[in-house]
Write a protein that holds these residues in place. Sequence first.
Motif, short mmCIF file in Angstrom:
data_model
loop_
_atom_site.label_atom_id
_atom_site.label_comp_id
_atom_site.label_asym_id
_atom_site.label_seq_id
_atom_site.Cartn_x
_atom_site.Cartn_y
_atom_site.Cartn_z
N ALA A 277 0.84 -1.20 0.00
CA ALA A 277 0.00 0.00 0.00
C ALA A 277 0.87 1.24 0.00
N VAL A 278 0.24 2.37 -0.36
CA VAL A 278 0.92 3.66 -0.31
C VAL A 278 -0.03 4.69 0.29
N ASN A 279 0.54 5.81 0.73
CA ASN A 279 -0.22 6.90 1.34
C ASN A 279 -0.17 8.10 0.41
N ILE A 280 -1.33 8.53 -0.09
CA ILE A 280 -1.40 9.67 -1.02
C ILE A 280 -2.20 10.79 -0.36
N THR A 281 -1.68 12.01 -0.41
CA THR A 281 -2.44 13.16 0.08
C THR A 281 -3.12 13.83 -1.11
N LEU A 282 -4.45 13.90 -1.04
CA LEU A 282 -5.25 14.54 -2.09
C LEU A 282 -5.66 15.94 -1.65
N GLY A 283 -5.73 16.85 -2.62
CA GLY A 283 -6.19 18.20 -2.33
C GLY A 283 -5.09 19.21 -2.14
N LEU A 284 -3.82 18.80 -2.23
CA LEU A 284 -2.71 19.75 -2.15
C LEU A 284 -2.52 20.46 -3.49
N LYS A 285 -1.57 21.37 -3.54
CA LYS A 285 -1.26 22.07 -4.79
C LYS A 285 -0.35 21.24 -5.69
N TYR A 286 0.03 20.05 -5.22
CA TYR A 286 0.90 19.17 -5.98
C TYR A 286 0.65 17.73 -5.53
N PHE A 287 1.25 16.79 -6.26
CA PHE A 287 1.08 15.37 -5.96
C PHE A 287 2.04 14.96 -4.85
N ARG A 288 1.53 14.30 -3.81
CA ARG A 288 2.38 13.81 -2.72
C ARG A 288 2.01 12.38 -2.37
N ILE A 289 3.03 11.53 -2.27
CA ILE A 289 2.82 10.12 -1.97
C ILE A 289 3.94 9.66 -1.05
N SER A 290 3.67 8.65 -0.23
CA SER A 290 4.72 8.13 0.66
C SER A 290 4.48 6.65 0.93
N PRO A 291 5.53 5.92 1.35
CA PRO A 291 5.33 4.53 1.76
C PRO A 291 4.39 4.46 2.96
N ASP A 292 3.66 3.37 3.03
CA ASP A 292 2.67 3.21 4.09
C ASP A 292 3.27 2.48 5.30
N HIS A 293 4.31 3.08 5.88
CA HIS A 293 4.89 2.55 7.11
C HIS A 293 5.70 3.65 7.78
N GLY A 294 6.08 3.41 9.02
CA GLY A 294 6.83 4.40 9.78
C GLY A 294 8.33 4.20 9.67
N PRO A 295 9.09 4.89 10.56
CA PRO A 295 10.56 4.81 10.51
C PRO A 295 11.12 3.44 10.84
N ALA A 296 10.33 2.58 11.52
CA ALA A 296 10.74 1.21 11.86
C ALA A 296 12.12 1.19 12.51
N LYS A 297 12.26 1.92 13.59
CA LYS A 297 13.57 2.06 14.24
C LYS A 297 14.11 0.73 14.80
N ASP A 298 13.21 -0.21 15.04
CA ASP A 298 13.66 -1.52 15.53
C ASP A 298 14.37 -2.34 14.46
N LEU A 299 14.27 -1.90 13.20
CA LEU A 299 14.90 -2.64 12.10
C LEU A 299 16.16 -1.95 11.57
N ILE A 300 16.54 -0.83 12.17
CA ILE A 300 17.71 -0.09 11.68
C ILE A 300 18.96 -0.97 11.70
N LYS A 301 19.68 -0.98 10.59
CA LYS A 301 20.95 -1.70 10.41
C LYS A 301 20.81 -3.23 10.43
N LYS A 302 19.57 -3.72 10.40
CA LYS A 302 19.38 -5.18 10.40
C LYS A 302 19.23 -5.75 8.99
N ASN A 303 19.14 -4.84 8.01
CA ASN A 303 19.05 -5.25 6.60
C ASN A 303 17.83 -6.14 6.35
N LYS A 304 16.72 -5.81 7.04
CA LYS A 304 15.49 -6.60 6.90
C LYS A 304 14.30 -5.76 6.43
N ALA A 305 14.53 -4.51 6.10
CA ALA A 305 13.43 -3.59 5.76
C ALA A 305 12.76 -3.98 4.45
N ASN A 306 11.44 -3.91 4.44
CA ASN A 306 10.65 -4.20 3.25
C ASN A 306 10.48 -2.92 2.43
#
Length: 322
Positions: A277-306
């Motif tokens: 999934a992705v996160n899209i903001t509608l109604g802005l003056k431009y197109f904005r999209i982002s991955p549908d997850h947070g910073p996932a700090k528990d996975l930092i440097k573990k090379n397991k991020a999706n």
Amino acid sequence: MKKKIILVGGDPNSINSEIIFKSWKKLNNKIKRETVLLANYELMKSQAKKLKLSVKMEKFNNFQKIKDSFNIKILDIPLKFKNPFSVPHKESRNYITQSFNLAHKLALSKYVKGIINCSVDKSLIRKKKNIGITELLASKCKIKDNSQVMLLYNKKLSVVPITTHIKIKEISKKINKTLIAKKINVLSKNYKRIFKFKPKMAVLGLNPHNAEYSRKSEEKLNIIPAIKLLRKQGIKIQGPLVADTVFIENYKKFNVIIGMYHDQVITPFKTLFKFDAVNITLGLKYFRISPDHGPAKDLIKKNKANYSSLMKCFEIIYNFSK
């Protein structure tokens, strides 16, 4: 200059660099040529080294002078960091602020197709109000009527919360007929603009069993009147549906389910689709999209991020045309 895709590096204390590096190896050359990363060059180099990932990067200090290439083109945010994955809160906030200020400025120009932003710890942008990137960019676009829409998109189903990052006790005070109708109008118009067809939509009630439509319920006072108003305006929409059963099977009849608050629709949506999934903001003056997850700090440097959600962001924004 051909229109560029702006990729905001986001929170330095996160999996963002990992998913960027991994995605880059899978992207086709057309997307690579058009993408510019807003980040700190030295930070990205240090993080790549810590992750033991080999990635070719180029540093630029002027957007207009960026040359097309298949390497990661970094428009440098000129700051200094000591530890690449343990950046202090104050420095992280400064970095995020500069990144989004520049991204917003560039997105308003004729040279940018839109923004992809990687995840951010909300405490880095929050001052007094509980806000996320959706609200931050709406503020920068001077949207004062709260008409921006958070769309969590999957090809099989999308969901939209009418209220976003607010406390549960405030939801009933915030929803009203005007807000519901306004947001669904923005959703209907922009969904068709992006995905080239009119979505089948349904609205959920707020209360368990829709409070059986009791006289003073939010359903009776605000949600049903909003649905009637939308139908008069020519928008085909069903509801209010009961929230506790719709995600068992009934959701398959619709392209978009609209709920009254964040977790009412996003929790079951993420249960169904996870990282697809992705996160899209509608109604802005431009197109904005982002991955549908947070910073996932528990996975930092573990090379397991999706990184699949970021890949979908690239695909959607590349194929988007205003």
